[in-house]
Design an enzyme around this catalytic site. Structure first.
Site, mmCIF file in Angstrom:
data_model
loop_
_atom_site.group_PDB
_atom_site.id
_atom_site.type_symbol
_atom_site.label_atom_id
_atom_site.label_comp_id
_atom_site.label_asym_id
_atom_site.label_seq_id
_atom_site.Cartn_x
_atom_site.Cartn_y
_atom_site.Cartn_z
ATOM 1 C CG PHE A 47 27.663 74.326 4.852
ATOM 2 C CD1 PHE A 47 28.774 73.749 5.442
ATOM 3 C CD2 PHE A 47 26.552 73.530 4.637
ATOM 4 C CE1 PHE A 47 28.782 72.403 5.802
ATOM 5 C CE2 PHE A 47 26.542 72.188 4.989
ATOM 6 C CZ PHE A 47 27.652 71.623 5.582
ATOM 7 C CE LYS A 74 34.179 65.921 8.909
ATOM 8 N NZ LYS A 74 35.034 66.992 8.366
ATOM 9 C CB SER A 90 28.074 71.224 9.543
ATOM 10 O OG SER A 90 28.188 72.561 10.003
ATOM 11 C CG ASN A 142 28.610 75.756 12.787
ATOM 12 O OD1 ASN A 142 28.324 75.958 13.962
ATOM 13 N ND2 ASN A 142 29.806 75.347 12.404
ATOM 14 C CB THR A 143 23.574 74.086 8.291
ATOM 15 O OG1 THR A 143 24.668 74.745 7.638
ATOM 16 C CG2 THR A 143 22.343 74.198 7.419
ATOM 17 C CG ASN A 178 31.817 68.006 11.221
ATOM 18 O OD1 ASN A 178 32.532 68.944 11.565
ATOM 19 N ND2 ASN A 178 31.091 68.057 10.123
ATOM 20 C CG ASN A 198 33.725 76.153 12.428
ATOM 21 O OD1 ASN A 198 32.751 76.338 11.682
ATOM 22 N ND2 ASN A 198 34.189 74.941 12.701
#
Length: 352
Positions: A114, A210, A172, A174-175, A239, A110
């Site tokens: 967010f 996390k 994450s 993805n940021t 994660n 993915n």
């Protein structure tokens, strides 16, 4: 898995993954998914950072990003549920497509970024939560934020009164540059802001951190030192990963975080190293690649006080949570453990 659940998963897998995820949430809210209710026993009951859990099997953040299905999830057999991530302002996330099934690998990639309804909307839903569940929120930062550390504190200040725990998500992929906050100096400053905000809550709650699985041994040592000195209450390991080793599905080249079965070994080794680095002084939650009671038990024996799962639900359905809880009961009994705590870290050396 019951036949009706197998049929439902088969139909959902014919759809775009993100659309299927949305329909699964709608079916859950509509009461179309069989739910087992609360699952517990003296052997499964455990305490995590002061929280009394009926069993140690949790739902990881990402399944219910916007806290829309709290009622059904409270009856789905999980010992605790984490929703989110929530950011101060609503944001659409990254362009679609951004979720990919890797069926042959029992995995997913993915790059959501967010996407969520924002903390104000999510806080209103949290205020109506069932009171007979252990509920947490994954705290996030807006992609265009000028002060991401402040974003985490703002979400906690607004949503904290409705929660049992909160998770600081600096892992994450993805940021852009979010994982840079895992560095010792940045992480120490970030956690101070969050714990200072926590102290102002009428009912201070546990704060979890996390982390990513893509960390060196030195980075794990740094995180352990900061975590132990910062006043946080637990670490979630881990994660999603940026690694793509051993994958077979054509989607393996997609940008984003990989979750699911291929992450199991990597995340469990990080968990064990973190357990050794913290010397049992801080509870750990094991996440990454869990799809059976045996997987969950391995995480516990590697050093986890509790576990979380998400991606395996794509392939095994929501009934997996109950299956794992019942399976854990049998495994603990088989090995002569009176409770979950007695098994924590008993086979850590095997993962170091």
């Amino acid at each position: 898995m019951k036949p009706i659940e197998r049929l439902g998963l088969g139909l959902l897998h014919r759809l775009d993954p993100e659309r299927a995820h949305g329909l699964a949430l709608k079916a859950l809210r509509a009461g179309l998914v069989p739910l087992p209710g609360r699952i517990t026993s003296p052997r499964l009951q455990t305490v995590l950072a002061g929280l009394d859990l009926p069993n140690p099997v949790g739902l990881a953040a990402g399944f219910d990003k916007n806290a829309e299905a709290l009622g059904p999830l409270s009856r789905a057999g999980f010992g605790f549920v984490e929703v989110g991530a929530a950011t101060p302002r609503p944001q659409p996330g990254n362009p679609k497509p951004r979720l990919f099934r890797l069926t042959e690998d029992r995995a997913a990639i993915n790059r959501f970024g967010f996407n969520n309804d924002g903390m104000e909307t999510i806080a209103r839903r949290l205020a109506d939560r069932p009171r007979d569940m252990v509920l947490g929120l994954n705290l996030g930062a807006n992609k265009d934020s000028a002060d991401r550390a402040e974003d985490f504190a703002r979400v906690l200040a607004l949503c904290g009164p409705h929660l049992d725990f909160a998770t600081v998500n600096v892992s994450s992929p993805n940021t852009e540059a979010l994982r840079d906050l895992q560095g010792a100096a940045a992480l120490r400053a970030l956690l101070k802001g969050v714990t200072d905000t926590r102290a102002w809550l009428k009912r201070p709650i546990p704060v979890f951190l996390k982390i990513a699985p893509d960390l060196s041994d030195n980075e794990i040592e740094d995180i352990a030192e900061v975590a132990l000195s910062s006043g946080i209450d637990a670490i979630i390991a881990t994660n999603t990963t940026l690694s793509r080793g051993g994958l077979h599905n054509p989607a393996k080249g997609e940008t984003g975080g990989l979750s699911g079965a291929p992450l199991f070994e990597r995340s469990t080794r990080v968990l064990a190293r973190l357990s050794a680095a913290t010397d049992g002084k801080l509870p750990l939650i094991g996440v990454g690649g869990i799809s059976s009671a045996e997987d969950a038990y391995a995480k516990i024996c590697a050093g986890a006080s509790a576990v979380q799962l998400y991606t395996a639900l794509i392939y095994h359905g929501l009934s997996l949570a109950a299956d794992i809880a019942h399976g854990l009961e049998r495994l603990l009994d088989r090995d002569g453990h009176a409770n979950v705590a007695a098994a924590v870290g008993t086979k850590r050396k095997e993962w170091l």
